[in-house]
Design a protein around this motif. Structure first.
Motif: not given
Ligand SMILES: NC(=O)c1ccc[n+]([C@@H]2O[C@H](COP(=O)([O-])OP(=O)(O)OC[C@H]3O[C@@H](n4cnc5c(N)ncnc54)[C@H](OP(=O)(O)O)[C@@H]3O)[C@@H](O)[C@H]2O)c1
Length: 313
Positions: A177-180, A247-249, A252-257, A260-267
């Protein structure tokens, strides 16, 4: 003055955009002083010019003497220094705001004739993203301090070694899957790195006595979902495009950040809440006399490595 007598100081030249820009400048005969944290690792930049045309300087961009040493005897300067996410040591306001302040002051002091600064499309007052806030501060610092400056605001930049398409193509290698984020409705105006390099060269040649801002987007706007569809077509893969509410993204971003190369950050989730397209309030690529290159004519030339059969797949 002939180009071969003009010397350009470039900060952040070892990155994606810098590598594409340098060849354009050396072909025109400019001499280049490159400021980098690690000249040893950036040795591959030297063959992009004739022997002696490019010099590398070990530079701490927050050390005034180091920055002066690079700017000394230069006619022009380019700032490509930037980060996409913060780390313990790298903060947006230091990199995007304090450094431009120091740089523009020193450009004045050392008689630099033109400073081209790369900001980002979407910069505006009252943005919730720290990235955008720091980019705005950086622009203001430059405009207030160094009048003959040109600020370029590109949308997402694509081309060999880009972060955007390469990151999602890598993700599609192992993920079904790719997230939108936000449903993938955010619009972008992707600009080809070769066109941005041309725009930087044109901006260097402007003779403005007051700061100028250009908004740089490619020939077409696309939603994030459309860009993922184009990518999947090019790499010949079928993946589920799953809408994820903002909201859900963010959750998730709190963990993904933490990767080492964050996939998604809250910012970055905040960034995705705003379209990233040319507003019409500033001059554009057209005003610099450049015709934007469509994604379709470039993407397949470098993204093929993610296809099952590679180049001939
Ligand atoms: N790529 C895009 O899609 C895009 C879109 C809009 C705006 N921009 C902006 O365009 C500029 C260049 O982007 P890019 O894609 O070429 O970025 P990049 O590949 O990540 O390169 C950034 C450069 O910044 C320098 N840098 C980072 N942290 C530094 C630090 N603490 N001290 C000194 N130098 C540091 C690095 O120089 P060294 O490693 O050589 O020291 C590196 O060469 C950035 O300001 C970026 O925000 C890019």
């Amino acid at each position: 003055m002939q180009n071969n007598q003009k010397i350009i100081a470039i900060f952040g030249a070892g990155g994606f955009i810098g590598k594409h820009l340098i060849r354009n400048l050396t072909k025109l005969g400019y001499r280049i002083k490159i400021a980098t944290r690690n000249p040893y690792l950036k040795g591959y930049l030297k063959p992009l010019g004739n022997p002696g045309q490019i010099e590398l300087f070990k530079t701490n961009i927050f050390n005034e003497e180091d920055v002066k040493n690079v700017l000394k005897n230069c006619d022009l300067a380019i700032n490509l220094v930037g980060i996409l996410y913060e780390t313990r040591k790298q903060k947006f306001d230091h990199i995007h705001s304090h450094f431009p302040y120091l740089l523009s002051n020193l450009c004045n002091e050392l008689g630099i004739k033109n400073l081209v600064h790369i900001s980002a499309l979407g910069v505006k007052e009252k943005h919730d993203s720290l990235y955008m806030k720091s980019k705005l501060e950086g622009e203001k610092n430059i405009q207030d301090t160094f009048k003959p400056s040109v600020i370029l605001r590109p949308s997402v930049v694509f081309g060999p070694e880009d972060k955007f398409f390469n990151t999602f193509a890598s993700l599609a290698q192992f993920s079904p899957v790719l997230p939108l984020v936000g449903g993938g409705k955010t619009k972008f105006a992707p600009i080809y790195v070769g066109d941005l390099a041309k725009a930087i060269v044109k901006a260097l040649e402007l003779n403005n006595s007051e700061p100028k801002i250009y908004e740089l987007g490619g020939p077409e706007n696309y939603s994030f979902k459309e860009l993922m569809e184009i990518l999947l077509r090019e790499i010949k893969k079928k993946r589920f495009l799953i809408p994820i509410p903002f909201g859900f993204a963010k959750f998730q971003s709190y963990f993904l950040q933490m990767l080492p190369n964050p996939l998604l950050t809250p910012d970055q989730v905040e960034l995705l809440k705003h379209h990233n397209i040319v507003s019409g309030d500033y001059p554009t690529l057209d005003d610099l006399g450049i015709t934007g290159t469509p994604i379709e004519s470039i993407l397949s030339k470098y993204i093929y490595r993610f296809r099952e059969g590679g180049q001939f797949g």
